[in-house]
Design a protein around this motif. Structure first.
Motif, PDB file in Angstrom:
ATOM      1  N   CYS A  70     -82.453  -6.880 -20.129  1.00 18.39           N
ATOM      2  CA  CYS A  70     -82.390  -6.359 -18.765  1.00 18.39           C
ATOM      3  C   CYS A  70     -81.745  -7.406 -17.852  1.00 18.39           C
ATOM      4  O   CYS A  70     -82.154  -8.565 -17.849  1.00 18.39           O
ATOM      5  N   GLY A  72     -82.096  -7.548 -14.774  1.00 15.18           N
ATOM      6  CA  GLY A  72     -82.996  -7.823 -13.657  1.00 15.18           C
ATOM      7  C   GLY A  72     -84.147  -8.745 -14.018  1.00 15.18           C
ATOM      8  O   GLY A  72     -84.629  -9.500 -13.175  1.00 15.18           O
ATOM      9  N   CYS A  73     -84.605  -8.670 -15.271  1.00 13.52           N
ATOM     10  CA  CYS A  73     -85.817  -9.443 -15.617  1.00 13.52           C
ATOM     11  C   CYS A  73     -85.781 -10.023 -17.015  1.00 13.52           C
ATOM     12  O   CYS A  73     -86.779 -10.594 -17.470  1.00 13.52           O
ATOM     13  N   CYS A 119     -85.681   0.013 -16.450  1.00 14.88           N
ATOM     14  CA  CYS A 119     -86.454  -1.016 -17.161  1.00 14.88           C
ATOM     15  C   CYS A 119     -87.939  -0.811 -16.878  1.00 14.88           C
ATOM     16  O   CYS A 119     -88.338  -0.630 -15.727  1.00 14.88           O
ATOM     17  N   CYS A 122     -89.304  -4.114 -14.632  1.00 15.38           N
ATOM     18  CA  CYS A 122     -88.918  -4.416 -13.247  1.00 15.38           C
ATOM     19  C   CYS A 122     -88.391  -3.192 -12.509  1.00 15.38           C
ATOM     20  O   CYS A 122     -88.062  -3.274 -11.332  1.00 15.38           O
TER      21      CYS A 122
HETATM   22 ZN   LIG Z   1     -86.063  -5.413 -16.088  1.00 15.22          ZN
END
Ligand SMILES: [Zn+2]
Length: 155
Positions: A70, A72-73, A119, A122
């Motif tokens: 991911c 984002g995270c 996801c 997140c």
């Molecule tokens: Zn994520």
């Protein structure tokens, strides 16, 4: 006879991303925190459910072996094992590493009803899921390269 010592292969192991070893937490960040963390293009995709252009993205044609995390995270989400060439110009997978890693949401924007995939940790937008014949799950996870970070490894 000389004893040959076995040297463990120093590649990143698939074990490290085996589904039962992956813990899915709950990451929440403010808008300002996300903006600091991501480029404006990544923010648009991950946090505003944007879509990048077909064929002009990093991974649609990536045939290397490895894991997609991911953006984002950094949760490991997809592996090259389930990636296939859909001809659409976006990276396409028939399944995540484990179903628990992503969530499905109904997306009714633009007068269509589509299944959005985000996801599980997140909540960042990854892409959409479409029916697709000829793959084991009969669905295609159509993802944005900008929503993912690829790490090449033997799996
Ligand atoms: Zn994520």
């Amino acid at each position: 006879m000389t004893q040959v010592e076995e040297v463990p292969v120093q590649t990143q192991k698939y074990d490290s991303v085996k589904a039962d070893t992956i813990e899915v937490g709950n990451i929440t960040r403010s808008k300002a925190e996300w903006k600091q963390l991501l480029s404006s293009e990544e923010y648009h995709i991950l946090r505003e459910a944007g879509t990048e252009p077909a064929f002009r993205n990093a991974y649609y044609n990536n045939k290397k072996e490895g894991i997609y995390y991911c953006g984002g995270c950094s949760l490991p989400l997809y592996s090259s094992n389930t990636k296939f060439d859909s001809g659409t110009g976006w990276p396409s997978f028939y399944a995540p590493i484990d179903p628990k890693l992503v969530k499905r949401k109904v997306d009714r924007r633009y007068g269509m009803e589509r299944v959005e995939v985000v996801c599980a940790q997140c909540g960042s937008h990854l892409g959409h899921i479409f029916p697709y014949e000829g793959v084991p799950t009969e669905e295609r996870h159509c993802l944005n390269s900008l929503a993912l970070d690829f790490k090449q490894m033997d799996i």
